[in-house]
Structures are given as C-alpha cells and as structure tokens.
Design an enzyme around this catalytic site. Structure first.
Site, PDB file in Angstrom:
ATOM      1  CB  CYS A  79      -0.993  -0.050   1.148  1.00 27.23           C
ATOM      2  SG  CYS A  79      -2.405   1.008   0.859  1.00 27.23           S
ATOM      3  CG  HIS A 163      -3.191  -3.163   3.929  1.00 26.25           C
ATOM      4  ND1 HIS A 163      -2.270  -2.525   4.716  1.00 26.25           N
ATOM      5  CD2 HIS A 163      -3.811  -2.204   3.224  1.00 26.25           C
ATOM      6  CE1 HIS A 163      -2.324  -1.217   4.506  1.00 26.25           C
ATOM      7  NE2 HIS A 163      -3.254  -0.994   3.601  1.00 26.25           N
ATOM      8  CD  GLU A 165      -0.605  -5.233   6.258  1.00 32.34           C
ATOM      9  OE1 GLU A 165      -0.437  -5.800   5.163  1.00 32.34           O
ATOM     10  OE2 GLU A 165      -0.880  -4.029   6.376  1.00 32.34           O
TER      11      GLU A 165
HETATM   12  N1  GLN Z   1      -3.660   6.468   1.064  1.00 28.71           N
HETATM   13  C1  GLN Z   1      -2.357   6.199   1.583  1.00 28.71           C
HETATM   14  C2  GLN Z   1      -1.279   7.002   0.860  1.00 28.71           C
HETATM   15  O1  GLN Z   1      -1.553   7.544  -0.157  1.00 28.71           O
HETATM   16  C3  GLN Z   1      -2.053   4.721   1.491  1.00 28.71           C
HETATM   17  C4  GLN Z   1      -3.049   3.933   2.299  1.00 28.71           C
HETATM   18  C5  GLN Z   1      -2.495   2.718   2.958  1.00 28.71           C
HETATM   19  O2  GLN Z   1      -1.280   2.491   3.019  1.00 28.71           O
HETATM   20  N2  GLN Z   1      -3.378   1.924   3.493  1.00 28.71           N
HETATM   21  O3  GLN Z   1      -0.169   7.066   1.306  1.00 28.71           O
END
Ligand code: GLN
Length: 182
Positions: A79, A163, A165
């Site tokens: 992410c 994610h 995890e």
């Molecule tokens: N929206 C976050 C970003 O742009 C990422 C979201 C996340 O890691 N769950 O950094």
C-alpha cells in the site's frame, strides 16, 4: 532469515505479527541504528506515504534505504509501501502509481484475486489504496483486480496495493521469501 520492518508509522505491527505466526524473525526500524542491523530483507508497510517519506528523510534513512534496494536488498512494499518505491519517492521501481485510486466511497474494500506464482486465490484488503497505472522495463505484473494492477515485481522488489498482513493467508509472504531464500 531476519526481516527488517520499517516502523516509522502505519501498519508495521501487523506485519510483525504475521512473521511471528509464520516463524520468521523480524525487527522494527525506527532509527538509522535499528536499520543498520544485519537483515535479509525489508518490509515497508502501509500507512501514509507523504508522512513516511518525510520521516525517512528526517531520520537520514532515505539514502541508505534507496542505495541498499538498488544494490539488491529484497524489499516488500504494501500500500503506502508500494507508493514509497515509485518514481516520486525512493524511485527504485519502474512504476507509476495512482494514490487513493478508488475515490472516497470505494476507498476501502475486500476481495479475492489471482496472483501469478501463487496457487490459490489471495484475500485482498484495500484501504484507501493506490494502484499501479503504468509499468516500465523489468516489471512483472502479478495481479490485476478490476482492470487495475495491484501487485508487481521488479527483481528483488515486490509490491502489493492491498494489505496481506490483514488476512490469515501467507501466500504473498511465501512468494516474497521465495525471491531471496530459494
Ligand atoms: N492512502 C495512503 C497514501 O496515499 C495509502 C493507504 C495505505 O497504506 N493503506 O499514502
């Protein structure tokens, strides 16, 4: 095997718990001294990429992490961790990323998807997730959900927009370990 988990902010503890359940040793990185311990690989967790980038720079971690990844340190970014490897951040992966790509309403959702090299469907939790808009040379697309690239690999670098995890499935971790502990 000993894995460093970047723990400046975000979902680092969840990665640590997954590794613990799987029986893999890990340690949290909050400072340059933490980071400099021996390690086989690095996990960059989800969180807020703008904040994480600022902290990496403030703590003098940006250049060492970038150099190590460029020298072949295996890295798994999830992410915000995916965003950290793109051309606007650490710049080690040949990808263009769209942040918060699903809009406000669809910002967070769960699904299941295919993942190249893994023999079962992977549960995928997306939280205000990015996706990869464009891949360049050397990047292998590993998973596409609703027409969007949500996982990719370039050499020793693995990224997922979701994610892993947050689900009880070790498939993506096993894939990551297989990159360097073959
Ligand atoms: N929206 C976050 C970003 O742009 C990422 C979201 C996340 O890691 N769950 O950094």
């Amino acid at each position: 095997m000993r894995i460093a988990i970047l723990a400046l902010q975000g979902a680092f503890e969840e990665h640590r718990q997954m590794l613990l359940k799987y029986g893999v040793e890990s340690f949290l990185v909050r400072t340059l001294a933490d980071y400099q311990q021996p390690k086989d690989a690095l996990i960059i967790p989800g969180g807020e990429s703008t904040t994480m980038l600022k902290l990496l720079k403030d703590l003098s971690l940006f250049d060492v992490v970038k150099n190590d990844i460029e020298a072949g340190l295996p890295v798994f970014g999830t992410c915000a961790g995916l965003i950290m490897l793109d051309d606007k951040h650490l710049g080690t992966m040949n990808i263009e990323v769209k942040r918060n790509a699903y809009g406000r309403q669809l910002g967070s959702f769960a699904t299941e998807g295919d993942f190249d090299g893994i023999d079962h469907k992977i549960p995928m939790t997306f939280i205000r997730a990015p996706y990869i808009e464009k891949v360049g040379d050397g990047v292998e697309v590993l998973s596409v959900v609703d027409g969007n690239i949500v996982a990719a690999r370039q050499g020793n670098q693995l990224v997922t927009a979701f994610h892993p995890e947050l689900n009880e499935d070790f498939g993506v971790y096993e894939y990551f370990f297989s990159i360097f502990a073959a």
